[in-house]
Design a protein around this motif. Structure first.
Motif, PDB file in Angstrom:
ATOM      1  N   PHE A  68       0.804  -1.218   0.000  1.00  0.00           N
ATOM      2  CA  PHE A  68       0.000   0.000   0.000  1.00  0.00           C
ATOM      3  C   PHE A  68       0.843   1.278   0.000  1.00  0.00           C
ATOM      4  O   PHE A  68       0.344   2.326  -0.376  1.00  0.00           O
ATOM      5  N   ARG A  69       2.093   1.211   0.453  1.00  0.00           N
ATOM      6  CA  ARG A  69       2.852   2.448   0.613  1.00  0.00           C
ATOM      7  C   ARG A  69       4.153   2.435  -0.182  1.00  0.00           C
ATOM      8  O   ARG A  69       4.700   1.386  -0.529  1.00  0.00           O
ATOM      9  N   LEU A  70       4.604   3.647  -0.489  1.00  0.00           N
ATOM     10  CA  LEU A  70       5.917   3.830  -1.087  1.00  0.00           C
ATOM     11  C   LEU A  70       6.979   3.423  -0.071  1.00  0.00           C
ATOM     12  O   LEU A  70       6.927   3.853   1.088  1.00  0.00           O
ATOM     13  N   PRO A  71       7.946   2.598  -0.450  1.00  0.00           N
ATOM     14  CA  PRO A  71       8.992   2.211   0.503  1.00  0.00           C
ATOM     15  C   PRO A  71       9.740   3.433   1.042  1.00  0.00           C
ATOM     16  O   PRO A  71       9.938   4.428   0.332  1.00  0.00           O
ATOM     17  N   LEU A  72      10.148   3.344   2.291  1.00  0.00           N
ATOM     18  CA  LEU A  72      10.932   4.418   2.894  1.00  0.00           C
ATOM     19  C   LEU A  72      12.339   4.448   2.300  1.00  0.00           C
ATOM     20  O   LEU A  72      12.772   3.507   1.625  1.00  0.00           O
ATOM     21  N   ALA A  73      13.036   5.528   2.592  1.00  0.00           N
ATOM     22  CA  ALA A  73      14.353   5.748   2.001  1.00  0.00           C
ATOM     23  C   ALA A  73      15.323   4.634   2.382  1.00  0.00           C
ATOM     24  O   ALA A  73      15.373   4.192   3.532  1.00  0.00           O
ATOM     25  N   ALA A  74      16.096   4.196   1.389  1.00  0.00           N
ATOM     26  CA  ALA A  74      17.161   3.221   1.622  1.00  0.00           C
ATOM     27  C   ALA A  74      18.530   3.897   1.547  1.00  0.00           C
ATOM     28  O   ALA A  74      19.556   3.224   1.556  1.00  0.00           O
ATOM     29  N   SER A  75      18.518   5.224   1.469  1.00  0.00           N
ATOM     30  CA  SER A  75      19.764   5.988   1.388  1.00  0.00           C
ATOM     31  C   SER A  75      19.621   7.244   2.244  1.00  0.00           C
ATOM     32  O   SER A  75      18.545   7.533   2.788  1.00  0.00           O
ATOM     33  N   ASP A  87      13.585  26.710   4.876  1.00  0.00           N
ATOM     34  CA  ASP A  87      13.115  25.336   5.088  1.00  0.00           C
ATOM     35  C   ASP A  87      13.120  24.602   3.751  1.00  0.00           C
ATOM     36  O   ASP A  87      13.044  25.215   2.688  1.00  0.00           O
ATOM     37  N   PRO A  88      13.195  23.270   3.792  1.00  0.00           N
ATOM     38  CA  PRO A  88      13.319  22.520   2.536  1.00  0.00           C
ATOM     39  C   PRO A  88      12.005  22.499   1.758  1.00  0.00           C
ATOM     40  O   PRO A  88      10.914  22.515   2.327  1.00  0.00           O
ATOM     41  N   ASP A  89      12.132  22.454   0.448  1.00  0.00           N
ATOM     42  CA  ASP A  89      10.992  22.324  -0.459  1.00  0.00           C
ATOM     43  C   ASP A  89      11.040  21.016  -1.246  1.00  0.00           C
ATOM     44  O   ASP A  89      10.041  20.619  -1.845  1.00  0.00           O
ATOM     45  N   VAL A  90      12.180  20.380  -1.247  1.00  0.00           N
ATOM     46  CA  VAL A  90      12.383  19.149  -2.008  1.00  0.00           C
ATOM     47  C   VAL A  90      13.223  18.201  -1.168  1.00  0.00           C
ATOM     48  O   VAL A  90      14.135  18.638  -0.449  1.00  0.00           O
ATOM     49  N   MET A  91      12.911  16.920  -1.229  1.00  0.00           N
ATOM     50  CA  MET A  91      13.799  15.910  -0.658  1.00  0.00           C
ATOM     51  C   MET A  91      14.040  14.832  -1.701  1.00  0.00           C
ATOM     52  O   MET A  91      13.159  14.517  -2.508  1.00  0.00           O
ATOM     53  N   GLU A  92      15.239  14.287  -1.690  1.00  0.00           N
ATOM     54  CA  GLU A  92      15.612  13.252  -2.644  1.00  0.00           C
ATOM     55  C   GLU A  92      16.303  12.107  -1.919  1.00  0.00           C
ATOM     56  O   GLU A  92      17.076  12.330  -0.982  1.00  0.00           O
ATOM     57  N   TYR A  93      16.011  10.897  -2.358  1.00  0.00           N
ATOM     58  CA  TYR A  93      16.655   9.704  -1.811  1.00  0.00           C
ATOM     59  C   TYR A  93      16.411   8.557  -2.774  1.00  0.00           C
ATOM     60  O   TYR A  93      15.738   8.724  -3.805  1.00  0.00           O
ATOM     61  N   THR A  94      16.941   7.414  -2.471  1.00  0.00           N
ATOM     62  CA  THR A  94      16.655   6.219  -3.262  1.00  0.00           C
ATOM     63  C   THR A  94      15.955   5.193  -2.387  1.00  0.00           C
ATOM     64  O   THR A  94      16.121   5.172  -1.163  1.00  0.00           O
ATOM     65  N   ILE A  95      15.153   4.352  -3.034  1.00  0.00           N
ATOM     66  CA  ILE A  95      14.497   3.245  -2.348  1.00  0.00           C
ATOM     67  C   ILE A  95      15.109   1.941  -2.841  1.00  0.00           C
ATOM     68  O   ILE A  95      16.069   1.952  -3.622  1.00  0.00           O
ATOM     69  N   LYS A  96      14.570   0.826  -2.383  1.00  0.00           N
ATOM     70  CA  LYS A  96      15.110  -0.476  -2.775  1.00  0.00           C
ATOM     71  C   LYS A  96      15.175  -0.580  -4.297  1.00  0.00           C
ATOM     72  O   LYS A  96      14.317  -0.062  -5.014  1.00  0.00           O
ATOM     73  N   GLY A  97      16.203  -1.239  -4.765  1.00  0.00           N
ATOM     74  CA  GLY A  97      16.426  -1.330  -6.192  1.00  0.00           C
ATOM     75  C   GLY A  97      17.158  -0.130  -6.748  1.00  0.00           C
ATOM     76  O   GLY A  97      17.360  -0.031  -7.958  1.00  0.00           O
ATOM     77  N   VAL A 124       5.164  13.378  -5.496  1.00  0.00           N
ATOM     78  CA  VAL A 124       6.285  12.449  -5.485  1.00  0.00           C
ATOM     79  C   VAL A 124       6.602  12.030  -6.918  1.00  0.00           C
ATOM     80  O   VAL A 124       5.706  11.763  -7.718  1.00  0.00           O
ATOM     81  N   MET A 125       7.903  12.008  -7.237  1.00  0.00           N
ATOM     82  CA  MET A 125       8.375  11.669  -8.575  1.00  0.00           C
ATOM     83  C   MET A 125       9.340  10.490  -8.462  1.00  0.00           C
ATOM     84  O   MET A 125      10.220  10.487  -7.598  1.00  0.00           O
ATOM     85  N   LEU A 126       9.187   9.501  -9.332  1.00  0.00           N
ATOM     86  CA  LEU A 126      10.058   8.330  -9.316  1.00  0.00           C
ATOM     87  C   LEU A 126      10.758   8.198 -10.666  1.00  0.00           C
ATOM     88  O   LEU A 126      10.097   8.107 -11.713  1.00  0.00           O
ATOM     89  N   ASP A 127      12.066   8.216 -10.620  1.00  0.00           N
ATOM     90  CA  ASP A 127      12.884   8.073 -11.828  1.00  0.00           C
ATOM     91  C   ASP A 127      13.090   6.578 -12.081  1.00  0.00           C
ATOM     92  O   ASP A 127      14.136   6.010 -11.754  1.00  0.00           O
ATOM     93  N   LEU A 128      12.091   5.956 -12.678  1.00  0.00           N
ATOM     94  CA  LEU A 128      12.088   4.495 -12.783  1.00  0.00           C
ATOM     95  C   LEU A 128      13.196   3.965 -13.689  1.00  0.00           C
ATOM     96  O   LEU A 128      13.694   2.858 -13.475  1.00  0.00           O
ATOM     97  N   ASN A 129      13.558   4.719 -14.713  1.00  0.00           N
ATOM     98  CA  ASN A 129      14.623   4.241 -15.599  1.00  0.00           C
ATOM     99  C   ASN A 129      15.996   4.813 -15.237  1.00  0.00           C
ATOM    100  O   ASN A 129      16.971   4.608 -15.962  1.00  0.00           O
ATOM    101  N   LYS A 130      16.042   5.561 -14.119  1.00  0.00           N
ATOM    102  CA  LYS A 130      17.309   6.044 -13.539  1.00  0.00           C
ATOM    103  C   LYS A 130      18.131   6.875 -14.525  1.00  0.00           C
ATOM    104  O   LYS A 130      19.362   6.783 -14.558  1.00  0.00           O
TER     105      LYS A 130
END
Length: 617
Positions: A68-75, A87-97, A124-130
């Motif tokens: 049901f949820r987006l995985p939490l940060a792995a980095s 204050d921050p307006d954007v956060m970036e991290y990677t998840i599993k994979g 939320v934005m996901l760079d699926l093809n990296k």
């Protein structure tokens, strides 16, 4: 020679050598056969059970826990202050994979202690093809907007993209969900697969996407950068109605503005536009309102209107807060949808009336779920006006549509729109019919043996719930015809032995019976009117069946055989059991009185006028 064989040979020492050698060989042969037989059973016991493999479109089958949820940060999380306010307006991290994730804080409440963005007014934005883009080909973006300031999202956008060189349909999504009943449910993302999965569900029809209750969905399967005006859409809208506020849907309307290919576009990316006309509308109704937990969707009847339709460009909806943080536009390859302040579509208040008041239609189609097995999220799917005896998806029969029930539904078609979408209850069978329909067919599945289930796709779209054998080899068919062209069916033909030949045809004109009936105008009907109409039809079916029982008993016919049909426990069972009980008794009386031609004629008049009282003494 092994020790066991030496022992056997030694025990034969008292026999002559030739005989002992013969018996020794025979014993070894028998022992070898027994050993092979034993090894065969041992191997069978150790061999793991095998199951026939299927490739299902729905990957939910092998899930242990629903993602049901987006995985939490792995980095480590990186915070970015775009507007330099501290204050921050954007956060970036990677998840599993190693999938890169970027959150954009559109309501300026992010802190450097947050582990992820919020779901009231962030994106939320996901760079699926990296490839570093986050909003480019094959990427996924989900955006939430809080319109009324209660810190709960009211709108969700889902955007996933095709490749740049593929400008066609069906391989991407541009979707808006409006949470009209404020239950917090929107479109469902499978966060293992990282993609929109509108069909995932619990049980038979408890969908994770918001098809239950009151909600709005706008959707097209085209990448945004290929569309000229993003304030319009294809399924524009899909409306779900909760008429009794129980959190479930009793009615739905789908309106379609078919995309138009743009020729000679100055922008080679912009290749699709919309007509600003609803050229098809489909509406569906749960006539007995029997939805409940465990049976969340149960539509019974659908109407479809096709033609020129109506212009809906005046149905403008403006929004206060779906426009995103301007400083974040640089993150989007197509920021247009993030900068929109309006969406154009008919809504719950106007949509139904516009279909009838402004629609210019050429055809009306009708379908009734006679076996009551449809738990599809969108409607009872329509039969096509094709060969009644061909069966199979895209095989040229009634169920040519892969989403249609292979058996069990009744389809009718007014192909010149002479009946204006009106309905009536025919005296021939006591059922609701489409006025103006030239023909109709009921493909019988009396006991819902070929269960349609929640989606009904067949062929390569086979679902885990569907039977391997999804289509019957044998089925009954009833044909309806309007031979005198007055809009009402006046002839029925019956194939009740499944040999694809009509063994009996009844003409109301030949019997001297009228085919006309009261007309019901959907343009003037509310949901409650449909429900009341079906309740009246079901009660009359049951009353008629009781009169048939009395007639049969007067003719010394044992009616106890039909006890399973004699104790209805719901409105739907009165409708279903009443019809079948009457038909069985009609056939019994025909057989019992076949020598009495006068009674036979009167029996037909009584049955096909829904007036068994003609035979009561």
């Amino acid at each position: 020679m092994n020790n066991r064989r030496k022992d056997i040979f030694a025990n034969l020492h008292f026999l002559p050598q030739g005989m002992s050698l013969f018996l020794f060989g025979l014993i070894l042969l028998l022992a070898s056969c027994q050993e092979k037989k034993t090894n065969k059973y041992i191997a069978t016991e150790k061999k793991p059970a095998t199951h026939q493999k299927h490739t299902y479109r729905n990957g939910q089958q092998n899930k242990v826990m629903t993602p049901f949820r987006l995985p939490l940060a792995a980095s480590k999380i990186k915070y970015i202050d775009l507007d330099k306010d501290g204050d921050p307006d954007v956060m970036e991290y990677t998840i599993k994979g190693g999938i890169p994730v970027r959150w954009i804080d559109d309501d300026d409440d992010m802190t450097n202690k947050d582990l992820e963005g919020d779901m009231d007014n962030d994106c939320v934005m996901l760079d699926l093809n990296k490839d570093g883009s986050y909003s480019g080909p094959k990427d996924l973006v989900v955006d939430w907007s809080d319109e009324d300031g209660d810190q709960k999202a009211d709108i969700q956008a889902i955007v996933d993209n095709n490749t740049r060189d593929n400008k066609g349909k069906w391989t991407s999504h541009y979707i808006w969900f409006l949470d009209d009943d404020h239950d917090g449910v929107f479109g469902y993302i499978d966060w293992d697969k990282l993609g929109f999965e509108g069909w995932d569900h619990e049980g038979r029809a408890n969908f994770f996407t918001d098809y239950n209750g009151k909600s709005t969905m706008l959707k097209v399967h085209i990448t945004t950068w290929n569309i000229k005006d993003l304030s319009y859409n294809w399924e524009n809208p899909f409306l779900f109605f909760d008429q009794d506020n129980d959190g479930l849907s009793e009615m739905a309307i789908r309106m379609v503005d078919e995309p138009i290919a743009i020729k000679d576009s100055k922008d080679t990316n912009i290749v699709w536009d919309f007509s600003h006309h609803i050229s098809m509308s489909q509406m569906t109704f749960d006539l007995d309102n029997d939805t409940r937990p465990g049976n969340e969707l149960d539509y019974d009847m659908s109407l479809k209107f096709k033609g020129q339709g109506f212009d809906y460009s005046d149905q403008v909806h403006t929004f206060n807060n779906i426009k995103g943080l301007p400083e974040a536009n640089k993150y989007f390859e197509d920021p247009r949808w993030r900068n929109t302040e309006k969406l154009i579509f008919p809504d719950h208040e106007t949509g139904y009336d516009l279909v009838f008041s402004k629609g210019k239609w050429k055809e009306c189609w009708f379908v009734f779920d006679e076996d009551d097995d449809c738990q599809r999220w969108e409607r009872v799917e329509f039969y096509d006006p094709k060969d009644p005896f061909k069966i199979g998806a895209k095989n040229g029969g009634l169920d040519n549509n892969p989403q249609a029930d292979p058996a069990g539904d009744r389809g009718e078609w007014d192909l010149d729109f002479s009946g204006n979408g009106q309905l009536y209850v025919s005296p021939m069978d006591g059922k609701i019919h489409l006025f103006g329909a030239e023909t109709g067919y009921w493909r019988i599945d009396q006991n819902a043996t070929y269960f349609q289930g929640w989606q009904g796709w067949r062929g390569p779209n086979l679902q885990p719930e569907d039977f391997d054998k999804a289509e019957p080899n044998k089925f009954g068919t009833i044909k309806y015809e309007d031979t005198d062209k007055n809009g009402f069916f006046d002839r029925m033909s019956f194939d009740l032995d499944g040999d694809f030949k009509f063994e009996e045809t009844i003409s109301l004109n030949d019997l001297g019976l009228k085919d006309q009936a009261k007309l019901y105008q959907p343009a003037k009907m509310k949901y409650k009117d449909y429900q009341n109409l079906f309740t009246e039809v079901a009660n009359n079916q049951w009353i008629n069946a009781q009169n048939a029982l009395n007639v049969a008993q007067q003719h010394h016919i044992s009616t106890g055989w039909y006890a399973p049909l004699s104790n209805p426990k719901s409105i739907r069972e009165k409708y279903h059991d009443g019809y079948w009980l009457g038909l069985y008794l009609y056939k019994d009386l025909k057989r019992a009185t076949k020598e009495n031609k006068t009674f036979q004629n009167l029996l037909k008049k009584a049955y096909f006028s829904s007036n068994w009282k003609l035979l009561l003494q």
